[in-house]
Structures are given as structure tokens and as C-alpha cells.
Design an enzyme around this catalytic site. Structure first.
Site, PDB file in Angstrom:
ATOM      1  N   HIS A   1     -36.571   8.456  31.928  1.00  7.88           N
ATOM      2  CA  HIS A   1     -37.647   9.126  31.201  1.00  7.88           C
ATOM      3  C   HIS A   1     -37.921   8.225  29.999  1.00  7.88           C
ATOM      4  O   HIS A   1     -37.296   8.368  28.942  1.00  7.88           O
ATOM      5  CB  HIS A   1     -37.239  10.518  30.720  1.00  7.88           C
ATOM      6  CG  HIS A   1     -36.631  11.394  31.776  1.00  7.88           C
ATOM      7  ND1 HIS A   1     -37.301  11.760  32.910  1.00  7.88           N
ATOM      8  CD2 HIS A   1     -35.413  11.985  31.852  1.00  7.88           C
ATOM      9  CE1 HIS A   1     -36.523  12.546  33.653  1.00  7.88           C
ATOM     10  NE2 HIS A   1     -35.372  12.688  33.033  1.00  7.88           N
TER      11      HIS A   1
ATOM     12  N   GLN B   1     -38.229   9.096  26.094  1.00 10.46           N
ATOM     13  CA  GLN B   1     -37.091   9.613  25.332  1.00 10.46           C
ATOM     14  C   GLN B   1     -36.352   8.517  24.569  1.00 10.46           C
ATOM     15  O   GLN B   1     -35.561   8.814  23.665  1.00 10.46           O
ATOM     16  CB  GLN B   1     -36.145  10.369  26.256  1.00 10.46           C
ATOM     17  CG  GLN B   1     -36.738  11.666  26.787  1.00 10.46           C
ATOM     18  CD  GLN B   1     -35.840  12.412  27.749  1.00 10.46           C
ATOM     19  OE1 GLN B   1     -34.660  12.099  27.874  1.00 10.46           O
ATOM     20  NE2 GLN B   1     -36.395  13.395  28.443  1.00 10.46           N
TER      21      GLN B   1
ATOM     22  N   ARG C   1     -35.238  24.829  39.411  1.00 12.61           N
ATOM     23  CA  ARG C   1     -35.640  25.763  38.356  1.00 12.61           C
ATOM     24  C   ARG C   1     -37.080  25.537  37.902  1.00 12.61           C
ATOM     25  O   ARG C   1     -37.653  26.402  37.235  1.00 12.61           O
ATOM     26  CB  ARG C   1     -34.689  25.686  37.162  1.00 12.61           C
ATOM     27  CG  ARG C   1     -34.563  24.316  36.521  1.00 12.61           C
ATOM     28  CD  ARG C   1     -33.494  24.317  35.413  1.00 12.61           C
ATOM     29  NE  ARG C   1     -33.034  23.002  35.075  1.00 12.61           N
ATOM     30  CZ  ARG C   1     -33.630  22.177  34.221  1.00 12.61           C
ATOM     31  NH1 ARG C   1     -34.740  22.560  33.611  1.00 12.61           N
ATOM     32  NH2 ARG C   1     -33.131  20.980  33.967  1.00 12.61           N
TER      33      ARG C   1
ATOM     34  N   HIS D   1     -28.030  13.370  39.066  1.00 18.20           N
ATOM     35  CA  HIS D   1     -26.852  13.956  38.393  1.00 18.20           C
ATOM     36  C   HIS D   1     -25.859  14.528  39.410  1.00 18.20           C
ATOM     37  O   HIS D   1     -24.730  14.044  39.463  1.00 18.20           O
ATOM     38  CB  HIS D   1     -27.239  14.999  37.339  1.00 18.20           C
ATOM     39  CG  HIS D   1     -28.160  14.482  36.290  1.00 18.20           C
ATOM     40  ND1 HIS D   1     -27.884  13.356  35.540  1.00 18.20           N
ATOM     41  CD2 HIS D   1     -29.377  14.915  35.860  1.00 18.20           C
ATOM     42  CE1 HIS D   1     -28.880  13.116  34.706  1.00 18.20           C
ATOM     43  NE2 HIS D   1     -29.808  14.043  34.879  1.00 18.20           N
TER      44      HIS D   1
ATOM     45  N   ASP E   1     -31.747   7.362  32.353  1.00 23.83           N
ATOM     46  CA  ASP E   1     -32.185   8.714  32.024  1.00 23.83           C
ATOM     47  C   ASP E   1     -32.867   8.789  30.664  1.00 23.83           C
ATOM     48  O   ASP E   1     -34.001   8.385  30.496  1.00 23.83           O
ATOM     49  CB  ASP E   1     -31.000   9.667  32.129  1.00 23.83           C
ATOM     50  CG  ASP E   1     -31.411  11.129  32.205  1.00 23.83           C
ATOM     51  OD1 ASP E   1     -32.600  11.438  31.972  1.00 23.83           O
ATOM     52  OD2 ASP E   1     -30.563  11.981  32.499  1.00 23.83           O
TER      53      ASP E   1
END
Length: 452
Positions: free
Chosen positions: A55, A58, A208, A267, A318
Site C-alpha cells: 500500500h 502508507q 469483511r 498475511h 505492506d
């Protein structure tokens, strides 16, 4: 032409290797050769790793979330801070940050990146005039740096398990399945202007962030390309999915989808032994991000169980809080040692742990990215990294110990050169576009510092 004093070929180290590159591929390969004038002469040549999970935006948050506040800090409190940070990012910021990240990855020894891209909308959730505006910014950063790109547009429709409405901080991510399909089509069309090694896959963010019905509609959009999905990163995530769907995330995916070798389970941290075995045997690659997983307190991956089931793995950076190929690999092994109170864990049988981790991550990462890479052979993509065997951390080692030295002792500075599908982007340890990229980064960070 490249001449290497040593090159790591599929059967091991070989001396005096001369290779030619054509159209991004390894075209000729001769061992026992002699260097010729004009060759790029390197000390040791390896198949370069793919950074399978990033990402990029970030990276600009690094160092901003390490201040302890009242109560118990967790992944979920970090995520709230990340959402607030997003309100200040413009498309120009995202492009400059991504260019910096991609450059740092190449200087660290990665030839390619899997950009798990979920920042689609304006603050508040409104569409840009071009719904693929943010994808275009990632493409621009990839073009500037020359990195190999597997672009992974993300479907993110809900704020939590059970089709919870998106929170304010998540609205920049939101798309319905129909909107996502339109975005994906635009991303695929725009990618035709990028180098031929560019891949566009899909990334349902997590169970989710979608529903079973939406996921069933989304998976066919992958069309055989890479499919990446977050699974079982946090115990709360496992509990929430179990309460909603009556099964743990990995258990549900194994039983309800057609997982295969084009899947990457990001993950895959909190799995039962049975889930570990089933997911490994499906052919899916475990996408491990050891530095970020340690930084966020995710917990350690079950490496021995995964390897015993024949599972493949790759690594990613990540959140990009720290971009270091050697440190990513050593953190993976050290996480296993700390959990098991043992040494030399990520290897079945006997041999070099550094070599096992490096080679495993090279092959698994390439599979997860949809790249014909991860090994040095005629016809493979020229994703290559050169390391300096005369570096102080490596000069005392035999060639068969070089990968142990790289993984467990070396700093980032051992990398001298990197080719991304034949594009020679790092030379003498520095990216060829370093100064311009740094200028854009510093301007962006000054603007963000003033806004925060």
C-alpha cells in the site's frame, strides 16, 4: 550484456556467467565465459524478488503512529489513524509517494511490486471525474521508476463483517461490484500503455469488506489473473467472520471458492493446523509481510506447518514503514525462532536457511505476481539483482554462504544493480531517477506536514 563473476542459476552458483537481454527477457546465457568490453560487470547476480504486497501511500505515515496513547494500541487503533491521514492526500501526493516507494524497493533489490490499490475516491467518497484517476497515478509512478508492476485494484464495499456500512474514513475506498468492474476495465485499458510485463489482477480486500454474493460476482472478473485477498490477519477479524458466516475466514474460502495457484493469501496469520494444510495444498501463495506484521502486532505466521504441507510463499512490504529486502527475510525467520524457541526454522531438512528463504520468496513472489520470473533461465523475465560480494558483511564468506550473509547480516547497501524486466534502473546502488523522485517526495512531505 551482463557479466557476473557468480550467478545463482536453478542448480546453484555458477562462475563467470555472461547473459544477453532482449525485449525484457533473458535471451542468452553462457557460463565459463569471459567478460567483454561494454558488459555490465557485477559481482554476484541473483533472481530479483517481487514485492508482492504494497500500500504505497502508507509510506508517508512512517514514524507517525508509534506514540503510545491511553489504553491498548492495536492494529485497529493504527487503522483509525491511517483513515484520518487519508483525508489530506491528493492524487499528486499519491503519485510522488508511490514513486519514492518504488524507487526504494528497487534500491533494496526488488524488481517488481504488487500494488494492492484501494485508494480510489476523493475524501468523503465522491468520484474523481476519471474514476481511475488514482490508478493513473500509480501507473505514472511505475513508469517513472521502471519497476515491474502487478496492479491490484481493490474491491472494498463494506466497513466490516456482515455488510456494515462504510465508515467516514473508508469512503475513499468504496465501490460496488458494478463500479469495481468499470474501474477494472479502465485500469486494464490504461495498462496497455505500460511495458509488456505489466499485469492487472484483482483484489477483493477481505471477507469483511465484501459479501459472499458480491465475491461470487467479482472473482470471474479476474479472468485467470492474480487474485489477492487479506485473510486472517487479526484474531478479531477471525472472530467477526466466524460469527457472521459460521466459519473462519480461511475455512470459508477453502470451502466456498475455487482457490488455486493464481491466488495470494495476504498475511494468513491466524490459521488452524487444518486450515494451514488445506490452504497450502490449494496452490495459493502465502503473502507474508514480516516487518509490517511485527509493526502492527499481527502475530507470527505458521511457517513450519506451511512448509510441511508444501506451501509456497512470497514477501511484501505492506505498510512500507521500512523497505528492506534483507530485513524482511530475516524478520520472517526470526519471528519463527522467537515463537518456537529454536533456530533455523524456515527450512525442511538440512542446508542453508538463507538460501531456502531467498529462493522460496523469489519463486513464490513471481507466481503471486503473475510474472515469469524468480529464476535465471533463458526465456524468463530479466528480473535481476546484483550484490557486492566484496562488501564488508560478505567478503569473508564462501559463495555457498553468500545468501546466509545477505539474509542475516547484510544492510541494504550490498545491492549494486537491479534490472526490472531488463530495465537497468539501479546502477552502483542508486536509482537512475533518484534526484527527481526525491524532489517530488520532499515537496509532498512538506505539504502534508503543514496540513496535519
Amino acid at each position: 550484456m551482463i557479466f557476473a563473476d557468480y550467478a545463482l542459476l536453478p542448480d546453484g552458483w555458477v562462475k563467470n556467467v555472461r547473459m544477453g537481454l532482449k525485449d525484457g527477457l533473458i535471451d542468452t546465457l553462457v557460463d565459463g565465459a569471459t567478460a567483454q568490453p561494454g558488459d555490465s560487470h557485477v559481482s554476484a547476480l541473483l533472481p530479483a524478488l517481487s514485492n508482492l504486497h504494497s500500500h504505497s501511500f502508507q509510506r508517508a505515515m512512517a514514524g507517525m503512529t508509534e506514540h503510545r496513547v491511553a489504553g491498548r494500541d492495536s492494529f485497529w487503533t493504527w487503522r483509525d489513524l491511517m483513515y484520518r491521514f487519508l483525508d489530506h492526500l491528493t492524487p499528486a501526493h499519491v503519485e510522488a509517494i508511490a514513486a519514492m516507494v518504488f524507487m526504494e524497493m528497487q534500491e533494496a533489490g526488488y524488481a517488481a511490486v504488487g500494488e494492492f490499490h484501494y485508494l480510489h475516491n476523493q475524501p468523503g467518497g465522491a468520484r474523481y471525474d476519471d474514476m481511475a484517476e488514482m490508478t493513473a497515478r500509480i501507473y505514472a509512478a511505475a513508469s517513472q521508476t521502471g519497476i515491474g508492476l502487478t496492479h491490484l485494484p481493490v474491491l472494498y464495499s463494506y466497513g466490516g463483517a456482515g455488510a456494515v456500512e462504510l465508515s467516514a474514513g473508508q469512503k475513499r475506498f468504496g465501490n460496488s461490484v458494478d463500479q469495481f468492474a468499470a474501474l477494472l476495465e479502465k485500469a486494464r485499458h490504461a495498462a496497455t500503455a505500460l511495458p509488456a510485463d505489466t499485469v492487472v489482477g484483482i483484489a477483493p480486500h477481505s471477507l469483511r469488506a465484501t459479501t459472499p454474493a458480491d465475491l461470487a460476482r467479482t472473482l470471474p472478473l479476474g479472468q485467470g489473473a492474480p487474485i489477492h485477498i487479506h485473510v486472517a490477519e487479526q484474531p478479531k477479524e477471525v472472530a467477526d467472520i466466524s460469527a457472521w458466516l459460521g466459519a473462519r475466514p480461511v475455512e470459508w474460502l477453502v470451502n466456498n471458492t475455487n482457490i488455486g495457484a493464481n491466488w495470494c493469501a495476504i498475511h494468513a496469520t491466524h490459521m488452524t493446523d487444518n486450515e494451514t494444510t488445506q490452504l497450502a495444498r490449494s496452490g495459493a501463495v502465502a503473502g507474508l509481510c514480516p516487518i509490517t506484521e511485527a509493526n502492527l502486532g499481527d502475530g507470527p505466521f505458521n511457517g513450519p506447518g506451511w512448509l510441511n504441507a508444501g506451501g509456497a510463499f512470497g514477501i511484501g512490504s505492506d505498510s512500507n514503514v521500512r523497505i528492506s529486502l534483507p530485513e524482511e527475510l530475516r524478520t520472517l525467520e526470526y519471528s519463527q525462532r522467537l515463537r518456537d524457541i529454536a533456530r533455523n526454522v524456515m527450512l525442511l531438512g538440512e542446508g542453508s536457511v538463507g538460501a531456502a528463504i531467498y529462493k522460496g520468496a523469489a519463486i513464490g513472489g513471481a507466481v503471486a505476481m503473475g510474472r515469469n520470473a524468480g529464476h535465471i533461465a533463458i526465456g524468463a523475465l530479466a528480473d535481476l539483482v546484483a550484490i557486492d560480494l566484496n562488501h564488508p558483511t560478505l567478503c569473508g564468506l564462501d559463495i555457498d554462504q553468500a545468501l546466509d550473509g545477505l539474509v542475516f547480516a547484510a544492510p541494504d547497501g550490498v545491492v549494486s544493480d537491479v534490472w526490472s524486466a531488463g530495465r537497468h534502473q539501479v546502477r552502483d546502488g542508486q536509482h537512475v531517477q533518484r534526484e527527481g523522485i526525491l524532489r517530488g517526495w520532499r515537496t509532498t512531505m512538506a505539504e502534508l506536514r503543514a496540513a496535519l
